[in-house]
Design a protein around this motif. Structure first.
Motif, short mmCIF file in Angstrom:
data_model
loop_
_atom_site.label_atom_id
_atom_site.label_comp_id
_atom_site.label_asym_id
_atom_site.label_seq_id
_atom_site.Cartn_x
_atom_site.Cartn_y
_atom_site.Cartn_z
N GLY A 35 2.60 -2.86 6.44
CA GLY A 35 2.15 -3.59 5.61
C GLY A 35 2.93 -4.65 4.70
O GLY A 35 2.26 -5.40 3.87
N ILE A 36 4.44 -4.62 4.89
CA ILE A 36 4.91 -5.48 3.88
C ILE A 36 4.84 -6.98 4.13
O ILE A 36 4.47 -7.74 3.24
CB ILE A 36 6.79 -5.27 4.24
N SER A 37 4.51 -7.40 5.45
CA SER A 37 4.26 -8.75 5.61
C SER A 37 2.88 -9.20 5.03
O SER A 37 2.70 -10.19 4.22
CB SER A 37 4.08 -8.85 7.08
N SER A 38 1.88 -8.45 5.18
CA SER A 38 0.54 -8.89 4.64
C SER A 38 0.70 -8.72 3.12
O SER A 38 0.00 -9.55 2.48
CB SER A 38 -0.65 -7.70 5.25
N GLY A 39 1.44 -7.75 2.38
CA GLY A 39 1.47 -7.59 0.89
C GLY A 39 2.32 -8.95 0.32
O GLY A 39 1.61 -9.57 -0.65
N ALA A 40 3.24 -9.43 1.25
CA ALA A 40 3.82 -10.58 0.73
C ALA A 40 3.23 -11.90 0.83
O ALA A 40 3.27 -12.74 0.01
CB ALA A 40 5.20 -10.71 1.64
N ALA A 41 2.30 -11.77 2.05
CA ALA A 41 1.49 -13.16 2.30
C ALA A 41 0.40 -13.09 1.36
O ALA A 41 0.10 -14.23 0.87
CB ALA A 41 0.79 -12.87 3.79
N LEU A 42 -0.03 -11.85 0.94
CA LEU A 42 -1.15 -11.91 0.04
C LEU A 42 -0.66 -12.65 -1.43
O LEU A 42 -1.27 -13.29 -1.97
CB LEU A 42 -1.58 -10.30 -0.32
N LEU A 81 7.66 -6.02 -2.46
CA LEU A 81 8.26 -4.73 -2.88
C LEU A 81 7.07 -3.81 -3.39
O LEU A 81 7.35 -2.63 -3.33
CB LEU A 81 9.26 -5.16 -4.24
N ILE A 82 6.16 -4.28 -3.99
CA ILE A 82 5.10 -3.51 -4.53
C ILE A 82 4.34 -2.84 -3.38
O ILE A 82 4.27 -1.48 -3.29
CB ILE A 82 4.00 -4.56 -5.50
N THR A 83 4.25 -3.45 -2.10
CA THR A 83 3.56 -2.99 -1.03
C THR A 83 4.48 -1.88 -0.45
O THR A 83 3.97 -0.84 -0.13
CB THR A 83 3.30 -3.89 0.03
N PHE A 84 5.61 -2.32 -0.41
CA PHE A 84 6.74 -1.15 0.09
C PHE A 84 6.69 0.23 -0.63
O PHE A 84 6.61 1.20 -0.17
CB PHE A 84 7.98 -1.76 0.23
N ALA A 85 6.77 -0.03 -2.03
CA ALA A 85 6.65 0.97 -3.10
C ALA A 85 5.42 2.01 -2.71
O ALA A 85 5.55 3.19 -2.83
CB ALA A 85 6.71 0.64 -4.67
N GLY A 116 7.93 15.54 0.17
CA GLY A 116 9.02 16.19 0.70
C GLY A 116 9.92 15.63 1.75
O GLY A 116 10.81 16.27 2.37
N GLY A 117 9.75 14.59 2.06
CA GLY A 117 10.28 13.74 3.23
C GLY A 117 9.44 12.76 3.79
O GLY A 117 8.12 12.34 3.38
N LEU A 118 9.90 11.84 4.50
CA LEU A 118 9.42 10.68 5.38
C LEU A 118 9.07 11.01 6.74
O LEU A 118 9.98 10.68 7.56
CB LEU A 118 10.02 9.43 5.02
N ALA A 119 7.81 11.60 7.07
CA ALA A 119 7.41 11.87 8.56
C ALA A 119 7.02 10.49 9.11
O ALA A 119 6.37 9.56 8.64
CB ALA A 119 6.25 12.76 8.53
N PRO A 120 7.77 10.08 10.20
CA PRO A 120 7.70 8.83 11.01
C PRO A 120 5.95 8.55 11.03
O PRO A 120 5.52 7.46 10.68
CB PRO A 120 8.23 8.89 12.34
N MET A 121 5.34 9.44 11.66
CA MET A 121 3.76 9.10 11.93
C MET A 121 3.12 9.00 10.50
O MET A 121 2.12 8.20 10.26
CB MET A 121 3.12 10.34 12.70
N ARG A 122 3.38 9.70 9.48
CA ARG A 122 2.94 9.46 8.30
C ARG A 122 3.16 8.09 7.49
O ARG A 122 1.99 7.39 7.11
CB ARG A 122 3.28 10.70 7.25
N VAL A 123 4.31 7.77 7.86
CA VAL A 123 4.70 6.28 7.42
C VAL A 123 3.94 5.39 7.91
O VAL A 123 3.25 4.29 7.42
CB VAL A 123 6.07 5.85 7.56
N ILE A 124 3.71 5.51 9.41
CA ILE A 124 3.02 4.52 10.17
C ILE A 124 1.40 4.60 9.78
O ILE A 124 0.77 3.42 9.81
CB ILE A 124 3.31 4.97 11.64
N LEU A 125 0.79 5.66 9.63
CA LEU A 125 -0.55 5.71 9.58
C LEU A 125 -0.81 5.07 7.97
O LEU A 125 -2.01 4.64 7.66
CB LEU A 125 -0.97 7.16 9.46
N VAL A 126 0.07 5.44 6.86
CA VAL A 126 -0.08 4.83 5.55
C VAL A 126 -0.01 3.36 5.47
O VAL A 126 -1.01 2.64 5.08
CB VAL A 126 0.79 5.77 4.49
N GLY A 127 1.15 2.99 6.40
CA GLY A 127 1.14 1.42 6.42
C GLY A 127 0.19 0.77 7.01
O GLY A 127 -0.21 -0.52 6.67
N ILE A 128 -0.64 1.47 8.00
CA ILE A 128 -1.72 0.87 8.79
C ILE A 128 -2.87 0.36 7.84
O ILE A 128 -3.29 -0.42 7.83
CB ILE A 128 -2.03 1.58 9.99
#
Length: 330
Positions: free
Chosen positions: A93-100, A125-129, A138-150
């Protein structure tokens, strides 16, 4: 020694292919000139055909190269920071947040167009945050990052497209605020805008490349080396967000380029970020220019946006990567 030689040959070959693609792209369209005519029109005598090529094709070619380099390097940095081999600025979602942010600034305050990359960085930066805070448990699970990002990406794209249509009175907005990754109608002003901001960001990435290798280690190990791992992650994340935000502010959202190039680069030059990041810049410039040139040729005289082609190619690759790492992602 042999590995270094192979790496050098890969760099040289990719650079030669990029130069060849550059001159091929320059001469594709309704106006065509020979190489000699192009050089003469650029440096010796005025030629209206060369002038048209210079004003219409050169900007989009240079933007494709600069933007592609920025997105590819940003993708490699995100994968290092998040320890996620399928992290991509468009997926999370970083690209779309910046484009927005660019849509809002250009639509509401047109006079701030040349400052829109700064606002795009803020949006990124806001989108990444948001993605980071919602994914961290308690950590950054790869799949959780992907699903939240989508999910975040879908919201940002919807808001951007809706606001863009409202601001333009029902017509789609052009230029660098497109959510479909179009390089059409870009000018030398856009080239200068992108080059002015992207160049120092790429230099910053190069300076951090050696430190990025430490992010593959456990945090306690990095701390034992006397490195502030939190500060390092913040610095690398800021550079990555800056690069993708700058590219998105001018080109729009380009999906999967930040995923494809780093993976191909690791196969060709290895995982040492001191070598990987420069090659990602070179490979990203080549792939983005290839996508834009192919989009101009496939359905001539119509154009297919480079962002659409990258999505068509990148989507299946993303699925393949997920399937190949099923044990890692659970």
């Amino acid at each position: 020694m042999r590995k270094s030689l192979i790496t050098a040959l890969v760099f040289v070959l990719t650079a030669v292919l990029l130069v060849g693609l550059f001159f091929f792209a320059v001469n594709q369209g309704s106006i065509q000139v020979t190489f000699a005519e192009l050089l003469r029109g650029l440096f010796v005598d005025y030629d209206p055909n060369v002038a048209a090529i210079y004003d219409l094709r050169f900007p989009r070619i240079l933007i494709a190269m600069l933007g592609g380099a920025a997105l590819a390097v940003a993708g490699a940095l995100f994968q290092a920071v998040l320890r996620n081999p399928v992290a991509d600025p468009s997926i999370i979602g970083i690209s779309s947040g910046a484009a927005l942010a660019s849509v809002l600034v250009v639509g509401l305050f047109p006079l701030l167009y040349f400052s829109s990359p700064l606002f795009a960085i803020g949006g990124g930066l806001i989108t990444f945050a948001i993605v980071y805070s919602l994914s961290y448990q308690g950590g950054l699970a790869p799949m959780r990052v992907i699903l939240v990002g989508i999910a975040v990406n879908a919201v940002m794209v919807g808001l951007g497209e809706g606001i863009g249509v409202l601001m333009s009175g029902g017509a789609s907005m052009g230029g660098g605020v497109s959510f479909t990754g179009s390089l059409a109608m870009l000018t030398w002003n856009d080239v200068r805008l992108l080059a002015y901001y992207v160049t120092p960001a790429l230099l910053a990435a190069a300076l951090l490349s050696g430190r990025c290798n430490l992010l593959g280690l456990e945090d306690d190990t990095v701390r034992s080396l006397g490195v502030n791992v939190t500060l390092l992650r913040v610095m690398v994340s800021f550079v990555a967000v800056t690069l993708v935000s700058l590219a998105s502010a001018v080109m729009g959202v380009i999906a999967f380029l930040g995923l494809i190039v780093p993976h191909l680069a690791r196969l060709l030059v290895g995982s040492d970020n001191r070598v990987l990041l420069p090659y990602c810049a070179l490979g990203g410039a080549f792939l983005m220019l290839l996508a834009d040139t192919a989009g101009r040729l496939i359905a001539h005289p119509f154009e297919i946006n480079a962002g659409i082609l990258m999505a068509i190619v990148g989507g299946p690759l993303f699925i393949m990567l997920l399937r190949s790492r099923s044990n890692f992602y659970g």
